[in-house]
Design a protein around this motif. Structure first.
Motif, PDB file in Angstrom:
ATOM      1  N   ARG A  79      -3.465   5.314  -7.556  1.00  0.00           N
ATOM      2  CA  ARG A  79      -4.804   5.465  -6.974  1.00  0.00           C
ATOM      3  C   ARG A  79      -5.167   4.309  -6.048  1.00  0.00           C
ATOM      4  N   ASP A  80      -4.826   3.093  -6.446  1.00  0.00           N
ATOM      5  CA  ASP A  80      -5.271   1.920  -5.693  1.00  0.00           C
ATOM      6  C   ASP A  80      -4.195   1.289  -4.826  1.00  0.00           C
ATOM      7  N   ASN A  81      -2.931   1.589  -5.087  1.00  0.00           N
ATOM      8  CA  ASN A  81      -1.862   0.817  -4.447  1.00  0.00           C
ATOM      9  C   ASN A  81      -0.790   1.659  -3.764  1.00  0.00           C
ATOM     10  N   LEU A  82      -1.042   2.940  -3.579  1.00  0.00           N
ATOM     11  CA  LEU A  82      -0.040   3.753  -2.888  1.00  0.00           C
ATOM     12  C   LEU A  82      -0.742   4.847  -2.086  1.00  0.00           C
ATOM     13  N   HIS A  83      -1.202   4.483  -0.886  1.00  0.00           N
ATOM     14  CA  HIS A  83      -1.919   5.420  -0.031  1.00  0.00           C
ATOM     15  C   HIS A  83      -1.091   5.854   1.173  1.00  0.00           C
ATOM     16  N   SER A  84      -0.054   5.112   1.504  1.00  0.00           N
ATOM     17  CA  SER A  84       0.768   5.448   2.671  1.00  0.00           C
ATOM     18  C   SER A  84       1.590   6.698   2.382  1.00  0.00           C
ATOM     19  N   ILE A  85       1.463   7.694   3.248  1.00  0.00           N
ATOM     20  CA  ILE A  85       2.171   8.961   3.038  1.00  0.00           C
ATOM     21  C   ILE A  85       3.674   8.741   3.020  1.00  0.00           C
ATOM     22  N   TRP A  86       4.175   7.906   3.934  1.00  0.00           N
ATOM     23  CA  TRP A  86       5.628   7.694   4.010  1.00  0.00           C
ATOM     24  C   TRP A  86       6.179   7.089   2.722  1.00  0.00           C
ATOM     25  N   ALA A  87       5.390   6.220   2.081  1.00  0.00           N
ATOM     26  CA  ALA A  87       5.865   5.587   0.846  1.00  0.00           C
ATOM     27  C   ALA A  87       5.952   6.602  -0.288  1.00  0.00           C
ATOM     28  N   GLY A  88       4.931   7.438  -0.407  1.00  0.00           N
ATOM     29  CA  GLY A  88       4.935   8.427  -1.475  1.00  0.00           C
ATOM     30  C   GLY A  88       5.963   9.522  -1.275  1.00  0.00           C
ATOM     31  N   GLN A  89       6.131   9.954  -0.021  1.00  0.00           N
ATOM     32  CA  GLN A  89       7.013  11.086   0.247  1.00  0.00           C
ATOM     33  C   GLN A  89       8.458  10.690   0.527  1.00  0.00           C
ATOM     34  N   GLU A  90       8.683   9.458   0.968  1.00  0.00           N
ATOM     35  CA  GLU A  90      10.041   9.044   1.320  1.00  0.00           C
ATOM     36  C   GLU A  90      10.556   7.899   0.450  1.00  0.00           C
ATOM     37  N   ASP A 119       2.024 -11.123  -4.619  1.00  0.00           N
ATOM     38  CA  ASP A 119       1.569 -11.469  -3.271  1.00  0.00           C
ATOM     39  C   ASP A 119       2.121 -10.476  -2.260  1.00  0.00           C
ATOM     40  N   HIS A 120       1.612 -10.581  -1.039  1.00  0.00           N
ATOM     41  CA  HIS A 120       1.985  -9.673   0.042  1.00  0.00           C
ATOM     42  C   HIS A 120       3.096 -10.287   0.885  1.00  0.00           C
ATOM     43  N   PHE A 121       4.086  -9.495   1.223  1.00  0.00           N
ATOM     44  CA  PHE A 121       5.133  -9.967   2.141  1.00  0.00           C
ATOM     45  C   PHE A 121       4.525 -10.163   3.529  1.00  0.00           C
ATOM     46  N   ILE A 122       3.900  -9.114   4.067  1.00  0.00           N
ATOM     47  CA  ILE A 122       3.104  -9.222   5.292  1.00  0.00           C
ATOM     48  C   ILE A 122       1.675  -9.526   4.853  1.00  0.00           C
ATOM     49  N   PRO A 123       1.053 -10.579   5.381  1.00  0.00           N
ATOM     50  CA  PRO A 123      -0.224 -11.048   4.824  1.00  0.00           C
ATOM     51  C   PRO A 123      -1.300  -9.972   4.704  1.00  0.00           C
ATOM     52  N   TRP A 124      -2.056 -10.079   3.629  1.00  0.00           N
ATOM     53  CA  TRP A 124      -3.168  -9.161   3.387  1.00  0.00           C
ATOM     54  C   TRP A 124      -4.175  -9.207   4.531  1.00  0.00           C
ATOM     55  N   SER A 125      -4.380 -10.388   5.111  1.00  0.00           N
ATOM     56  CA  SER A 125      -5.374 -10.520   6.179  1.00  0.00           C
ATOM     57  C   SER A 125      -5.012  -9.687   7.401  1.00  0.00           C
ATOM     58  N   PHE A 126      -3.744  -9.297   7.518  1.00  0.00           N
ATOM     59  CA  PHE A 126      -3.329  -8.440   8.631  1.00  0.00           C
ATOM     60  C   PHE A 126      -3.341  -6.968   8.232  1.00  0.00           C
ATOM     61  N   VAL A 127      -2.726  -6.638   7.102  1.00  0.00           N
ATOM     62  CA  VAL A 127      -2.639  -5.222   6.713  1.00  0.00           C
ATOM     63  C   VAL A 127      -3.911  -4.731   6.040  1.00  0.00           C
ATOM     64  N   MET A 128      -4.663  -5.645   5.420  1.00  0.00           N
ATOM     65  CA  MET A 128      -5.935  -5.319   4.760  1.00  0.00           C
ATOM     66  C   MET A 128      -5.788  -4.225   3.703  1.00  0.00           C
ATOM     67  N   ASN A 129      -4.697  -4.255   2.964  1.00  0.00           N
ATOM     68  CA  ASN A 129      -4.548  -3.332   1.842  1.00  0.00           C
ATOM     69  C   ASN A 129      -3.629  -3.959   0.802  1.00  0.00           C
ATOM     70  N   GLU A 133      -0.981  -2.295  -0.749  1.00  0.00           N
ATOM     71  CA  GLU A 133       0.035  -1.263  -0.935  1.00  0.00           C
ATOM     72  C   GLU A 133       1.247  -1.822  -1.687  1.00  0.00           C
ATOM     73  N   LEU A 134       1.746  -1.020  -2.618  1.00  0.00           N
ATOM     74  CA  LEU A 134       2.840  -1.448  -3.483  1.00  0.00           C
ATOM     75  C   LEU A 134       4.081  -1.852  -2.697  1.00  0.00           C
ATOM     76  N   TRP A 135       4.364  -1.150  -1.609  1.00  0.00           N
ATOM     77  CA  TRP A 135       5.578  -1.415  -0.828  1.00  0.00           C
ATOM     78  C   TRP A 135       5.549  -2.768  -0.114  1.00  0.00           C
TER      79      TRP A 135
END
Length: 229
Positions: A182-193, A115-125, A127-129
């Motif tokens: 491919r599907d769960n890590l699109h945020s640049i900050w997450a991948g690079q930091e 599940d999502h810590f911050i609701p999916w209905s708000f972030v609409m993604n 993301e693994l983080w």
């Protein structure tokens, strides 16, 4: 002005259209056949570019609304892709206990949801983080509400750091992590930091908090309720 436009189109560059000699509402507009064909041949690309520019403008002017592109064209919940993340947590659970963020008990294999810590209905993604394993029986109770930041963020971050350690220490976990990219890590900050190798626990927590808390606070300001767990 009409004559000037015609001269530019004939002598300098072929314009998409020129204007006729009539006045006011009777003025003619003549489209160049070459431009008509180009637009017809590239309609999909042109409409995509218009949509892209519109989304950029909206996002720049609404910085507190994440995932605007998904909210303009909502994604069917059935299209959400959590299967690979679930397999990743399955792999971690085979190697280590994972403590449920909300119950403080060990997660039971095969009886948990992602599940999502911050609701999916708000972030609409997805993301693994922002994803966590949690007791299936609590998932519907949490619904679209926010967990209390204190104490639940730190517990959430503990599990994220466990995941982080595993993906760098165990090859088979790293492969499961790579399947999520491919599907769960699109945020640049997450991948690079966040998920780069070499972060200390303190650094990892700091990066996660720095990037998640503004999103969490934005959701609060927009009326998302706190889950009184």
């Amino acid at each position: 002005m009409t004559a000037y436009i015609k001269s530019i189109s004939s002598d300098v560059v072929l314009l998409p259209y020129t204007l006729g000699d009539s006045s006011k509402l009777k003025k003619e507009v003549y489209f160049e056949p070459a431009w008509i064909k180009m637009i017809q041949d590239n309609t999909v690309a042109i409409l995509g570019w218009i949509q892209y520019e519109k989304v950029k403008w909206l996002q720049n002017n609404n910085p507190e609304v994440p995932g605007l592109v998904y909210k303009l064209a909502p994604m069917d919940e059935k299209m959400r892709k959590l299967d690979r993340v679930h397999k990743l947590w399955d792999g971690i659970l085979e190697c280590s206990n994972v403590i449920d963020v909300f119950t403080d008990d060990p997660i039971k294999t095969k009886s948990y949801d992602v599940d999502h810590f911050i609701p999916w209905s708000f972030v609409m993604n997805d993301e693994l983080w922002n994803l966590m394993p949690m007791d299936s029986s609590l998932n519907s109770a949490k619904n679209n509400r926010l967990p209390k930041w204190d104490p639940f963020f730190r517990r959430f971050a503990e599990n994220q750091y466990l995941l982080y350690e595993m993906i760098h220490d165990k090859e088979h976990i790293h492969k499961l992590f790579e399947s999520c990219l491919r599907d769960n890590l699109h945020s640049i900050w997450a991948g690079q930091e966040l998920y780069r190798k070499g972060n200390s626990k303190e650094e990892f927590f700091g990066i996660l908090e720095k990037n998640m808390q503004p999103v969490y606070d934005s959701a609060r300001r927009q009326g998302y309720e706190i889950w009184n767990r």
